[in-house]
Each structure stands twice: as C-alpha cells, then as structure tokens.
Design a protein around this motif. Structure first.
Motif, mmCIF file in Angstrom:
data_model
loop_
_atom_site.group_PDB
_atom_site.id
_atom_site.type_symbol
_atom_site.label_atom_id
_atom_site.label_comp_id
_atom_site.label_asym_id
_atom_site.label_seq_id
_atom_site.Cartn_x
_atom_site.Cartn_y
_atom_site.Cartn_z
ATOM 1 N N ALA A 77 0.818 -1.209 0.000
ATOM 2 C CA ALA A 77 0.000 0.000 0.000
ATOM 3 C C ALA A 77 0.852 1.259 0.000
ATOM 4 O O ALA A 77 0.383 2.340 -0.371
ATOM 5 N N THR A 107 2.805 1.460 -10.317
ATOM 6 C CA THR A 107 1.542 1.680 -9.594
ATOM 7 C C THR A 107 0.450 0.813 -10.210
ATOM 8 O O THR A 107 0.281 0.787 -11.433
ATOM 9 N N THR A 108 -0.265 0.095 -9.369
ATOM 10 C CA THR A 108 -1.346 -0.768 -9.850
ATOM 11 C C THR A 108 -2.611 0.048 -10.100
ATOM 12 O O THR A 108 -2.696 1.222 -9.733
ATOM 13 N N LYS A 109 -3.607 -0.589 -10.714
ATOM 14 C CA LYS A 109 -4.868 0.093 -10.975
ATOM 15 C C LYS A 109 -5.578 0.504 -9.687
ATOM 16 O O LYS A 109 -6.372 1.440 -9.676
ATOM 17 N N LYS A 110 -5.294 -0.215 -8.612
ATOM 18 C CA LYS A 110 -5.925 0.099 -7.329
ATOM 19 C C LYS A 110 -5.123 1.094 -6.500
ATOM 20 O O LYS A 110 -5.429 1.351 -5.346
ATOM 21 N N GLY A 111 -4.078 1.637 -7.108
ATOM 22 C CA GLY A 111 -3.309 2.660 -6.425
ATOM 23 C C GLY A 111 -2.239 2.135 -5.489
ATOM 24 O O GLY A 111 -1.642 2.900 -4.724
ATOM 25 N N LYS A 112 -1.965 0.828 -5.562
ATOM 26 C CA LYS A 112 -0.900 0.267 -4.740
ATOM 27 C C LYS A 112 0.407 0.236 -5.527
ATOM 28 O O LYS A 112 0.453 0.642 -6.698
#
Length: 318
Positions: free
Chosen positions: A241, A304-309
């Motif tokens: 995160a 950065t992932t699509k979920k913001g992680k």
C-alpha cells in the motif's frame, strides 16, 4: 576565479564545523538516524559496492548531517572532508586509504553540497565494496589516478582451504593496517586476489609467505586480471500500500512487519549504507536495504497498480 576558490574553501570549512557540531549534539542525544543526500552525478551504488565512479561535486553550501551510530565513523567522515579542504586550498589531488561503504557514502553526501570539489571513488573492480576516495579541484585531476594495486596470492589451497579471515589475518600479521587493504576476492584452490594501496605492494610481496599452514607466493597483477563473479540474486515481487521501509523490507526479507520495525528502531537497518531508524522512510528504485545478520536487498522497478498500490520488484542477495 581566485575569489571563487577562496569562497569555496570558506564554505568547506564552514561545512566541517557544521558537520562536527551537529554530530556532537546527536551523539549526546544518542540518535542514530541519518539520511544520505541524493547524488546528482553518476556515483552509483552496485550490489556489493559503490566504486569505480566519478563525481564532480556541485551544489549548496549547507553541509550538516543528522547523526550516525558511532563516533569512529563520524571521525572518518570528518577527516575526509578536512582532506578535501586541504586539496582545494593547495589545488592538488589527495587520496584516502580504503573506506568502508558507510564512510564513503556519507562522505560523498557531504561533498555533494560543496562547490569546486571533484571526487573519484575507486576499488579496483566494478563490484568493489571497500574503495579509495580521491578529491581535488576538477582542473588538477588526471584521467589515470593509478591509486589501487592488485596482488595475486597463490599456494596449494586444494589441501588446505582458507577463508577470507585467514587471508586477512595473514596480511595483517605482516604489520599492514586494515585501511591499506581493499577487498579480498577468494578463488578457491587458486588462492585469492587482494586490492591494496600501491605503496605497500612490494612490501607485501616480500613479506607474505604463509596463509594459515599454506606456503604462498604473492605477485602483482593488472587490475584487468581481477576475477570476480557478479553477486547472485533471487528476484521476487511484492504489492504494498506504500513504499515505507518497514513494509518493503518486511516483504523482501520474509520477516513480520512488527519484527522489522524492531530491527529499524534498534539501528540494525541501513539504506544505501546509512543507518535509518524511521519506519516510514520512503524507499525508491535502486536503494540497497541491509539488515544486520539478514543480508542485503536491492529495490528494482516500481509500478503503480490500478488500485493505487505499488508493485515492487526486489532482488535478494544470496
């Protein structure tokens, strides 16, 4: 030009005073956190060393650091900065003995804040851990400093394998101090190769005749003949995160986050050879994380992932 040089010398002396004063306060308070200032030129940190690089130091004039974990390291850094002051004053190039990675890294973080100082770190080969630092005005540097020599130590080691400590002990028993020695590269049955300051090479050749129970011969070799293997690594990936030190190090070393936080607060964790005591220190690509007794970890690509992680590539040194 003369006025600029005098100003730089004054700034450098101010940096030494600021450096010494800030550290005396930090030692009194028993603080152990200091952060390496980023370098703006290609002084790179390799897996096992930060040598064979050139740094032309330019920047601001405020040269203070926030604490280090032992007075010996602080004194070594201070001597390097004072040497840079002498080199600038005399307009010549001066050389340190071999420095450990923490001392080299923090010395560069001081020098990077100063004007008109060029610094070159050399350990004899790309992965060297212990390096010499040459400092001086850019105008007086030559292309070939020739301040590291290589020696080959050979004997019948197939019958009596010797460790790094055996070679180091044998060399120190000749009367040479540790600071005159760089890395020792083990070669199994062939013996070892050792990096030294050039002025002790002939003495060591004539004085070193035994390692443990093995009779040996010692001779000079070109730096290009050094045989070393790039460090072996194991790659892994983690999704976190945040890019906090405790989170990334916990994933890389397979240690619980609470336990890693304890290592960090106890001063057992270094980032780029600098002790870090704050769990929320932000990690970036290229950083080297070291944990006492656990090894080293290098940070690879961060996405950065699509979920913001954050998807982080890690390389664990074996």
């Amino acid at each position: 030009m003369a006025a600029t040089s005098l100003a730089s010398q004054a700034f450098l002396r101010r940096g030494i005073q600021s450096f010494a004063f800030s550290h005396s306060i930090d030692i009194a308070k028993k603080l152990s956190h200091f952060r390496t200032f980023p370098l703006t030129a290609p002084l790179s940190s390799s897996a096992l060393g930060i040598c064979n690089s050139v740094q032309t130091v330019k920047g601001g004039i405020d040269v203070s650091l926030k604490g280090a974990r032992d007075t010996e390291t602080l004194e070594e850094i201070k001597r390097v900065v004072e040497m840079a002051d002498r080199a600038l004053l005399r307009r010549e190039v001066l050389h340190t003995d071999f420095l450990t990675p923490p001392v080299l890294s923090e010395s560069m973080s001081v020098l990077v804040k100063l004007n008109e100082i060029k610094a070159v770190a050399q350990g004899g080969y790309p992965e060297a851990e212990r390096c010499r630092l040459s400092v001086g005005h850019p105008d007086v540097f030559t292309s070939d400093l020739d301040n590291v020599a290589a020696l080959s130590i050979s004997g019948k080691f197939e019958y009596e394998p010797c460790s790094h400590g055996d070679f180091l002990g044998a060399i120190l028993n000749t009367g040479i101090v540790r600071d005159k020695l760089g890395d020792i590269i083990l070669q199994g049955e062939k013996g070892a190769q050792v990096l030294v300051v050039p002025e002790i090479a002939d003495f060591l050749i004539s004085s070193l005749n035994k390692v443990r129970y093995v009779s040996v011969t010692c001779k000079k070799i070109p730096l290009l003949d050094i045989e070393y293997a790039p460090p072996r690594t194991k790659s892994l990936k983690t999704v976190e995160a945040s890019l906090r030190l405790d989170a990334i190090a916990s994933a890389g070393f397979k240690i619980s986050r609470s336990k890693m936080a304890g290592y960090i607060s106890d001063g057992d964790v270094r980032v780029n050879w600098s002790t870090v005591t704050k769990n929320n220190t932000t990690i970036k690509t290229g950083d080297i994380i070291s944990v006492s007794g656990k090894g080293r970890l290098k940070i690879g690509e961060i996405n950065t992932t699509k979920k913001g992680k954050f998807a982080v590539e890690l390389f664990r040194y074996l």
